[in-house]
Design a protein around this motif. Structure first.
Motif, PDB file in Angstrom:
ATOM      1  N   SER A 189       0.819  -1.174  -0.147  1.00 55.17           N
ATOM      2  CA  SER A 189      -0.063   0.097  -0.104  1.00 55.17           C
ATOM      3  C   SER A 189       0.826   1.245  -0.069  1.00 55.17           C
ATOM      4  CB  SER A 189      -0.755   0.075   1.105  1.00 55.17           C
ATOM      5  OG  SER A 189      -0.207   0.217   2.468  1.00 55.17           O
ATOM      6  N   LEU A 190       2.119   1.285   0.288  1.00 54.37           N
ATOM      7  CA  LEU A 190       2.933   2.309   0.252  1.00 54.37           C
ATOM      8  C   LEU A 190       3.184   2.802  -1.188  1.00 54.37           C
ATOM      9  CD1 LEU A 190       5.851   1.078   2.806  1.00 54.37           C
ATOM     10  CD2 LEU A 190       3.724   2.717   3.307  1.00 54.37           C
ATOM     11  N   ALA A 191       3.294   4.200  -1.218  1.00 55.28           N
ATOM     12  CA  ALA A 191       3.467   4.760  -2.358  1.00 55.28           C
ATOM     13  C   ALA A 191       4.847   4.710  -2.917  1.00 55.28           C
ATOM     14  CB  ALA A 191       3.302   6.306  -2.387  1.00 55.28           C
ATOM     15  N   GLY A 192       4.963   4.083  -4.328  1.00 48.25           N
ATOM     16  CA  GLY A 192       6.413   3.904  -4.892  1.00 48.25           C
ATOM     17  C   GLY A 192       6.670   2.249  -4.669  1.00 48.25           C
ATOM     18  N   VAL A 193       5.809   1.533  -4.116  1.00 47.00           N
ATOM     19  CA  VAL A 193       6.056   0.274  -4.085  1.00 47.00           C
ATOM     20  C   VAL A 193       5.581  -0.473  -5.346  1.00 47.00           C
ATOM     21  CG1 VAL A 193       5.695  -2.075  -2.947  1.00 47.00           C
ATOM     22  CG2 VAL A 193       6.458  -0.039  -1.445  1.00 47.00           C
ATOM     23  N   THR A 194       6.083  -1.207  -6.160  1.00 44.21           N
ATOM     24  CA  THR A 194       5.773  -1.887  -7.261  1.00 44.21           C
ATOM     25  C   THR A 194       5.391  -3.329  -7.185  1.00 44.21           C
ATOM     26  OG1 THR A 194       7.946  -2.353  -7.941  1.00 44.21           O
ATOM     27  CG2 THR A 194       7.035  -0.449  -8.784  1.00 44.21           C
ATOM     28  N   SER A 195       6.073  -4.182  -6.220  1.00 41.84           N
ATOM     29  CA  SER A 195       5.568  -5.325  -5.781  1.00 41.84           C
ATOM     30  C   SER A 195       6.209  -5.788  -4.613  1.00 41.84           C
ATOM     31  CB  SER A 195       6.083  -6.460  -6.948  1.00 41.84           C
ATOM     32  OG  SER A 195       7.518  -6.385  -7.180  1.00 41.84           O
ATOM     33  N   VAL A 196       5.762  -6.961  -3.811  1.00 39.60           N
ATOM     34  CA  VAL A 196       6.374  -7.344  -2.649  1.00 39.60           C
ATOM     35  C   VAL A 196       6.382  -8.862  -2.924  1.00 39.60           C
ATOM     36  CG1 VAL A 196       6.104  -7.622  -0.094  1.00 39.60           C
ATOM     37  CG2 VAL A 196       5.362  -5.392  -1.252  1.00 39.60           C
ATOM     38  N   GLU A 197       7.392  -9.314  -2.604  1.00 36.97           N
ATOM     39  CA  GLU A 197       7.687 -10.975  -2.616  1.00 36.97           C
ATOM     40  C   GLU A 197       7.954 -11.474  -1.272  1.00 36.97           C
ATOM     41  OE1 GLU A 197      10.540 -14.128  -4.706  1.00 36.97           O
ATOM     42  OE2 GLU A 197      10.537 -12.083  -5.240  1.00 36.97           O
ATOM     43  N   ARG A 198       7.357 -12.252  -0.884  1.00 37.54           N
ATOM     44  CA  ARG A 198       7.695 -13.139   0.584  1.00 37.54           C
ATOM     45  C   ARG A 198       8.579 -14.159   0.277  1.00 37.54           C
ATOM     46  NH1 ARG A 198       5.231 -16.942   4.176  1.00 37.54           N
ATOM     47  NH2 ARG A 198       5.939 -16.400   6.295  1.00 37.54           N
ATOM     48  N   LYS A 199       9.561 -14.308   0.756  1.00 35.73           N
ATOM     49  CA  LYS A 199      10.555 -15.680   0.733  1.00 35.73           C
ATOM     50  C   LYS A 199      10.479 -16.571   1.538  1.00 35.73           C
ATOM     51  CE  LYS A 199      14.866 -14.333   0.121  1.00 35.73           C
ATOM     52  NZ  LYS A 199      16.411 -14.020   0.138  1.00 35.73           N
ATOM     53  N   ALA A 200      10.380 -17.838   1.172  1.00 30.74           N
ATOM     54  CA  ALA A 200       9.879 -18.994   1.722  1.00 30.74           C
ATOM     55  C   ALA A 200      10.500 -19.108   3.310  1.00 30.74           C
ATOM     56  CB  ALA A 200      10.178 -20.242   0.770  1.00 30.74           C
ATOM     57  N   GLU A 201      11.859 -18.811   3.288  1.00 31.89           N
ATOM     58  CA  GLU A 201      12.554 -19.061   4.577  1.00 31.89           C
ATOM     59  C   GLU A 201      12.173 -18.146   5.686  1.00 31.89           C
ATOM     60  OE1 GLU A 201      15.222 -16.851   2.187  1.00 31.89           O
ATOM     61  OE2 GLU A 201      13.950 -18.398   1.914  1.00 31.89           O
ATOM     62  N   ALA A 202      12.140 -18.667   6.989  1.00 29.77           N
ATOM     63  CA  ALA A 202      11.733 -17.709   8.044  1.00 29.77           C
ATOM     64  C   ALA A 202      12.767 -18.139   9.156  1.00 29.77           C
ATOM     65  CB  ALA A 202      10.393 -17.724   8.499  1.00 29.77           C
ATOM     66  N   SER A 203      13.227 -17.395  10.038  1.00 34.34           N
ATOM     67  CA  SER A 203      14.211 -17.698  11.219  1.00 34.34           C
ATOM     68  C   SER A 203      13.796 -16.899  12.300  1.00 34.34           C
ATOM     69  CB  SER A 203      15.487 -17.482  10.602  1.00 34.34           C
ATOM     70  OG  SER A 203      16.437 -17.797  11.690  1.00 34.34           O
ATOM     71  N   GLY A 204      13.732 -17.780  13.610  1.00 38.13           N
ATOM     72  CA  GLY A 204      13.570 -17.067  14.626  1.00 38.13           C
ATOM     73  C   GLY A 204      11.959 -16.518  14.619  1.00 38.13           C
ATOM     74  N   GLY A 205      11.089 -16.688  13.828  1.00 41.24           N
ATOM     75  CA  GLY A 205       9.808 -16.241  13.748  1.00 41.24           C
ATOM     76  C   GLY A 205       9.592 -15.010  12.753  1.00 41.24           C
ATOM     77  N   TYR A 206      10.991 -14.598  12.193  1.00 41.36           N
ATOM     78  CA  TYR A 206      10.999 -13.606  11.108  1.00 41.36           C
ATOM     79  C   TYR A 206      10.608 -14.092   9.736  1.00 41.36           C
ATOM     80  CZ  TYR A 206      13.089 -10.548  14.709  1.00 41.36           C
ATOM     81  OH  TYR A 206      13.312  -9.925  15.905  1.00 41.36           O
ATOM     82  N   SER A 207      10.017 -13.414   9.242  1.00 40.05           N
ATOM     83  CA  SER A 207       9.945 -13.525   7.628  1.00 40.05           C
ATOM     84  C   SER A 207      10.454 -12.428   6.757  1.00 40.05           C
ATOM     85  CB  SER A 207       8.230 -13.760   7.440  1.00 40.05           C
ATOM     86  OG  SER A 207       7.578 -14.806   7.927  1.00 40.05           O
ATOM     87  N   LYS A 208      10.951 -13.073   5.726  1.00 43.44           N
ATOM     88  CA  LYS A 208      11.729 -12.184   4.771  1.00 43.44           C
ATOM     89  C   LYS A 208      11.050 -11.980   3.833  1.00 43.44           C
ATOM     90  CE  LYS A 208      16.417 -13.867   6.515  1.00 43.44           C
ATOM     91  NZ  LYS A 208      17.587 -14.146   6.031  1.00 43.44           N
ATOM     92  N   TYR A 209      11.088 -10.590   3.176  1.00 41.75           N
ATOM     93  CA  TYR A 209      10.161  -9.928   1.970  1.00 41.75           C
ATOM     94  C   TYR A 209      11.526  -9.163   1.030  1.00 41.75           C
ATOM     95  CZ  TYR A 209       6.370 -10.917   4.991  1.00 41.75           C
ATOM     96  OH  TYR A 209       5.646 -11.611   5.871  1.00 41.75           O
ATOM     97  N   ILE A 210      11.007  -9.243  -0.146  1.00 39.33           N
ATOM     98  CA  ILE A 210      11.795  -8.339  -1.073  1.00 39.33           C
ATOM     99  C   ILE A 210      10.854  -7.441  -1.624  1.00 39.33           C
ATOM    100  CG2 ILE A 210      13.174  -8.207  -3.317  1.00 39.33           C
ATOM    101  CD1 ILE A 210      14.042 -10.914  -2.736  1.00 39.33           C
ATOM    102  N   VAL A 211      11.169  -6.136  -1.404  1.00 41.05           N
ATOM    103  CA  VAL A 211      10.251  -4.901  -1.877  1.00 41.05           C
ATOM    104  C   VAL A 211      10.788  -4.208  -2.797  1.00 41.05           C
ATOM    105  CG1 VAL A 211       8.850  -2.962  -1.155  1.00 41.05           C
ATOM    106  CG2 VAL A 211       9.374  -4.828   0.669  1.00 41.05           C
ATOM    107  N   LYS A 212       9.874  -4.305  -4.194  1.00 39.31           N
ATOM    108  CA  LYS A 212      10.560  -3.622  -5.301  1.00 39.31           C
ATOM    109  C   LYS A 212       9.825  -2.046  -5.196  1.00 39.31           C
ATOM    110  CE  LYS A 212      11.440  -7.371  -8.425  1.00 39.31           C
ATOM    111  NZ  LYS A 212      11.365  -8.229  -9.698  1.00 39.31           N
ATOM    112  N   VAL A 213      10.854  -1.310  -5.459  1.00 39.78           N
ATOM    113  CA  VAL A 213      10.298   0.212  -5.498  1.00 39.78           C
ATOM    114  C   VAL A 213      10.516   0.838  -6.571  1.00 39.78           C
ATOM    115  CG1 VAL A 213      10.413   0.313  -2.938  1.00 39.78           C
ATOM    116  CG2 VAL A 213      12.312   1.040  -4.265  1.00 39.78           C
ATOM    117  N   SER A 214       9.841   1.771  -7.348  1.00 29.83           N
ATOM    118  CA  SER A 214       9.943   2.579  -8.290  1.00 29.83           C
ATOM    119  C   SER A 214      11.379   3.373  -8.105  1.00 29.83           C
ATOM    120  CB  SER A 214       8.950   3.574  -8.686  1.00 29.83           C
ATOM    121  OG  SER A 214       8.912   4.434  -7.425  1.00 29.83           O
ATOM    122  N   ASN A 215      12.165   3.687  -9.506  1.00 33.87           N
ATOM    123  CA  ASN A 215      13.403   4.485  -9.196  1.00 33.87           C
ATOM    124  C   ASN A 215      13.345   5.637  -8.561  1.00 33.87           C
ATOM    125  OD1 ASN A 215      16.114   4.440 -10.255  1.00 33.87           O
ATOM    126  ND2 ASN A 215      15.260   6.328 -11.674  1.00 33.87           N
TER     127      ASN A 215
END
Length: 334
Positions: free
Chosen positions: A267-293
């Motif tokens: 929902s943040l302005a400038g974000v083009t996509s969000v990808e959740r990576k499968a692995e998680a450690s210590g309860g943390y989930s990792k994401y890759i957020v693509k943002v416009s140039n």
């Protein structure tokens, strides 16, 4: 200091340089990049009057490369990829020989040589024959002959080729120091060297200039997106609801958790996509957020995490490197 308009050069049926134009301003350090055979060395040889363009015009320090080639050469220091050294001469004798060729008055020659020995770090090898020196010291002698007549412009073609990592760092620092007082064109395949040394980049491919600008401007030109790596835990002490993450998979309730985080970040302005990576450690989930140039969303992502009571473990921005930009610009389909 350098103005090039529409110059071309062919060798038989091969077009080495094809109608290129560019300028280099006083005090600028220009990184001149391109794949092997792109036309870099041919362009440098035309600017230093070693070759004549087939057509077009070029001026260096205000002098035309056709009409005033001797005046151009007086004002340019040129270091080709293979430094023009006489291996059977000692360092001082060679520099004295170059000073004589350059027309430096005899009463100033000694001082110029001492300055070059100091500037290029040659004091430990002044009495040795050049042929006995390491590759790094030979390059230093090459730089000394390039600088001895105090030129306004330096044109350096692959000055660190064949050097070991420590020698590359030494020569790079020397070029940076030199570049504070002169206009420099630097051709190299070592892209971190360009990022560390140059104020602007010009990329040539198949004889044609494909891009020119600062690394930031080139990033915008290729339409690159930045990536933000985010690691978030939505629960208070592990998986959602405070329990530990299940072994071998994402945090418990990860599907709903992932969707909530993805929705919030998307929902943040400038974000083009969000990808959740499968692995998680210590309860943390990792994401890759693509943002416009150009969008800088690190603070906004931090605020989202704080407002929702999430724990933020990683927030790292990744931009296109100069190497990525170079590959995009020189391997595009035509």
């Amino acid at each position: 200091m350098i103005s090039v308009r529409g110059i071309s050069k062919t060798f038989g049926s091969t077009v080495a340089v094809d109608n290129i134009s560019f300028d280099v301003n006083k005090g600028e350090v220009l990184g001149f990049l391109g794949p092997n055979g792109a036309g870099k060395t041919t362009t440098m040889r035309m600017l230093t009057c070693y070759l004549s363009p087939d057509n077009g015009t070029a001026t260096v320090a205000g002098f035309d490369v056709f009409e005033d080639s001797l005046e151009v050469r007086k004002r340019v220091g040129y270091l080709p990829e293979s430094a023009p050294l006489y291996l059977d001469m000692d360092v001082v004798s060679y520099l004295r020989f170059i000073a004589d060729i350059r027309g430096i008055p005899r009463d100033l020659t000694g001082e110029r040589i001492r300055r070059m020995v100091d500037t290029c770090g040659l004091s430990s090898v002044v009495g040795r024959n050049i042929g006995e020196l390491s590759k790094g010291y030979k390059q230093r002698v090459g730089l000394a002959q390039t600088l001895i007549h105090d030129p306004e412009i330096l044109i350096l073609d692959e000055p660190t080729t064949g050097l070991d990592p420590s020698q590359i760092i030494e020569i790079r620092e020397l070029i940076k120091e030199i570049g504070r007082e002169r206009t420099v064109i630097l051709s190299t395949h070592i892209l971190p060297e360009v990022e560390a040394t140059c104020s602007r980049v010009l990329i040539i491919n198949e004889g044609v200039i494909v891009a020119s600008g600062t690394p930031e401007e080139l990033h915008a030109a290729v339409g690159g997106e930045d990536l933000i790596h985010v690691s978030i835990r939505t629960g208070g002490g592990g998986a959602e609801g405070g329990g530990p993450a299940k072994s071998g998979g994402p945090a418990e309730g990860g599907g709903a958790q992932g969707t909530g985080v993805e929705d919030a970040l998307s929902s943040l302005a400038g974000v083009t996509s969000v990808e959740r990576k499968a692995e998680a450690s210590g309860g943390y989930s990792k994401y890759i957020v693509k943002v416009s140039n150009g969008a800088d969303l690190a603070e906004a992502i931090f605020r989202v995490a704080i407002d929702r009571g999430w724990t933020l473990n990683e927030l790292k921005r990744e931009t296109l490197s100069l190497e990525d930009i170079f590959l995009k610009l020189t391997t595009r389909e035509t």
